[in-house]
Design a protein around this motif. Structure first.
Motif, PDB file in Angstrom:
ATOM      1  N   LEU A  29       0.822  -1.214   0.000  1.00  0.00           N
ATOM      2  CA  LEU A  29       0.000   0.000   0.000  1.00  0.00           C
ATOM      3  C   LEU A  29       0.856   1.265   0.000  1.00  0.00           C
ATOM      4  CD1 LEU A  29      -2.924   0.915   0.054  1.00  0.00           C
ATOM      5  CD2 LEU A  29      -2.855   0.812   2.549  1.00  0.00           C
ATOM      6  N   LYS A  30       2.053   1.151   0.600  1.00  0.00           N
ATOM      7  CA  LYS A  30       2.941   2.331   0.711  1.00  0.00           C
ATOM      8  C   LYS A  30       3.752   2.566  -0.561  1.00  0.00           C
ATOM      9  CE  LYS A  30       3.807   2.490   5.703  1.00  0.00           C
ATOM     10  NZ  LYS A  30       4.368   1.596   6.696  1.00  0.00           N
TER      11      LYS A  30
ATOM     12  N   ASP B 150       5.516   3.784  -3.631  1.00  0.00           N
ATOM     13  CA  ASP B 150       5.469   5.122  -4.221  1.00  0.00           C
ATOM     14  C   ASP B 150       4.776   5.126  -5.580  1.00  0.00           C
ATOM     15  OD1 ASP B 150       6.793   6.083  -2.051  1.00  0.00           O
ATOM     16  OD2 ASP B 150       8.780   6.064  -2.987  1.00  0.00           O
TER      17      ASP B 150
ATOM     18  N   ARG C 287       0.997   5.155  -4.528  1.00  0.00           N
ATOM     19  CA  ARG C 287       0.560   6.355  -3.813  1.00  0.00           C
ATOM     20  C   ARG C 287       0.917   7.632  -4.580  1.00  0.00           C
ATOM     21  NH1 ARG C 287      -3.607   6.213  -0.400  1.00  0.00           N
ATOM     22  NH2 ARG C 287      -3.200   5.204   1.580  1.00  0.00           N
TER      23      ARG C 287
ATOM     24  N   ILE D 173      -7.334   6.276  -4.086  1.00  0.00           N
ATOM     25  CA  ILE D 173      -7.545   4.992  -3.417  1.00  0.00           C
ATOM     26  C   ILE D 173      -8.659   5.181  -2.394  1.00  0.00           C
ATOM     27  CG2 ILE D 173      -6.523   3.174  -1.990  1.00  0.00           C
ATOM     28  CD1 ILE D 173      -3.851   3.800  -3.278  1.00  0.00           C
TER      29      ILE D 173
ATOM     30  N   ASP E 293      -1.022   3.037   6.422  1.00  0.00           N
ATOM     31  CA  ASP E 293      -1.033   4.489   6.315  1.00  0.00           C
ATOM     32  C   ASP E 293      -2.279   4.883   5.519  1.00  0.00           C
ATOM     33  OD1 ASP E 293      -0.378   7.112   6.316  1.00  0.00           O
ATOM     34  OD2 ASP E 293       1.238   6.959   4.842  1.00  0.00           O
TER      35      ASP E 293
ATOM     36  N   GLU F 284     -10.357   8.483   3.307  1.00  0.00           N
ATOM     37  CA  GLU F 284     -10.230   7.460   2.250  1.00  0.00           C
ATOM     38  C   GLU F 284     -11.129   6.246   2.508  1.00  0.00           C
ATOM     39  OE1 GLU F 284      -5.740   7.705   0.553  1.00  0.00           O
ATOM     40  OE2 GLU F 284      -5.883   6.964   2.605  1.00  0.00           O
TER      41      GLU F 284
END
Length: 262
Positions: free
Chosen positions: A33-34, A36, A39, A45, A69, A74
């Motif tokens: 999920l983190k 780069d 994100r 998302i 995170d 969201e």
């Protein structure tokens, strides 16, 4: 197979069973999920969940403790969708939801109820309470199901969802519930509200073949099924059209999106 696909603008992600199972994260999910590339990409998302066991604030706290995170803005839950519907209908609900979910209904009048709302509420699923709901519905109160999931995944195995209890009330009263959560098309479209994104520009990742993937695909999105959580072998054969893709887990689904959809 469906409408022509366009550039990906939104990724919808289920929570329990996909990112975590109760208080354990799916291995590698936080790191995926983190990434780069994800994100930092021009995609929105949204974390979409049918959970009715806890309010959004508690859910966010649980996810943060697990190392995810995620911002509260969201998260889109079926509790939010249910609250929106109660406000539209201007009714006073008998709330069959877990006590931990009640704060998401703060400010909604519940005295002298004239509607019945059913979420996952094991403590309320006893004869007296079900009978009270039954009598209200017989007298004309609308039945609102936050969702109708058959079962969900707990640490110690599968557990009954609210679906069987909603279906029992429907059967006894000869009525149909208004369902607000997944797999309803309105839920998925509501999750995209506020994002400049058509369904053909969105993908949904989830462990529930019918509610996550089937629901999203019926709304015009692509659906990625993950083999974690409540997934059972041959689940992908239970819906038509079959999932756009089946992956081992969330990190693999993210990898596919980065390689092929962005």
């Amino acid at each position: 197979r469906m409408a022509a696909w366009r550039v990906l603008k939104a990724v919808l992600v289920d929570l329990n069973g996909t990112l975590h199972i109760e208080d354990s994260a799916v291995p590698g999910a936080q790191e995926a999920l983190k990434r780069d590339e994800l994100r930092g990409a021009p995609v929105t998302i949204r974390f979409v969940t049918n959970t009715t066991k806890e309010c959004k604030r508690d859910l966010l706290e649980r996810l943060t403790k697990l190392g995810f995170d995620i911002a509260e803005s969201e998260i889109f839950t079926s509790l939010t969708a249910a609250r929106n519907l109660l406000e539209q209908k201007q009714v006073r609900p008998l709330l069959l939801v877990d006590d931990k979910a009640l704060s998401d209904f703060t400010g909604i009048a519940t005295d002298d109820p004239n509607a019945v709302v059913v979420g996952l509420a094991p403590k309320h699923f006893h004869y007296e309470m079900m009978n009270r709901a039954f009598q209200l519905i017989l007298n004309g109160a609308p039945l609102i199901a936050i969702h109708k999931a058959r079962y969900f995944k707990k640490k110690d195995g599968m557990a009954l969802g609210p679906g069987p209890f909603v279906t029992g009330l429907e059967y006894a009263t000869d009525t149909k519930a208004t369902v607000v959560g997944k797999p309803e098309k309105t839920f998925f479209l509501e999750a995209l509200r506020g994002i400049d994104c058509a369904p053909e520009e969105a993908v949904m990742i989830g462990d529930d073949c019918r509610d996550d993937v089937g629901g999203a695909q019926n709304a015009g999105m692509r659906g990625i099924l993950v083999r974690t959580g409540k997934y059972r072998p041959a689940d992908e054969d239970k819906i038509n059209p079959s999932p756009y893709l089946t992956c081992e887990n969330f990190p693999e689904a993210v990898e596919h999106i980065l390689q092929h959809l962005l």
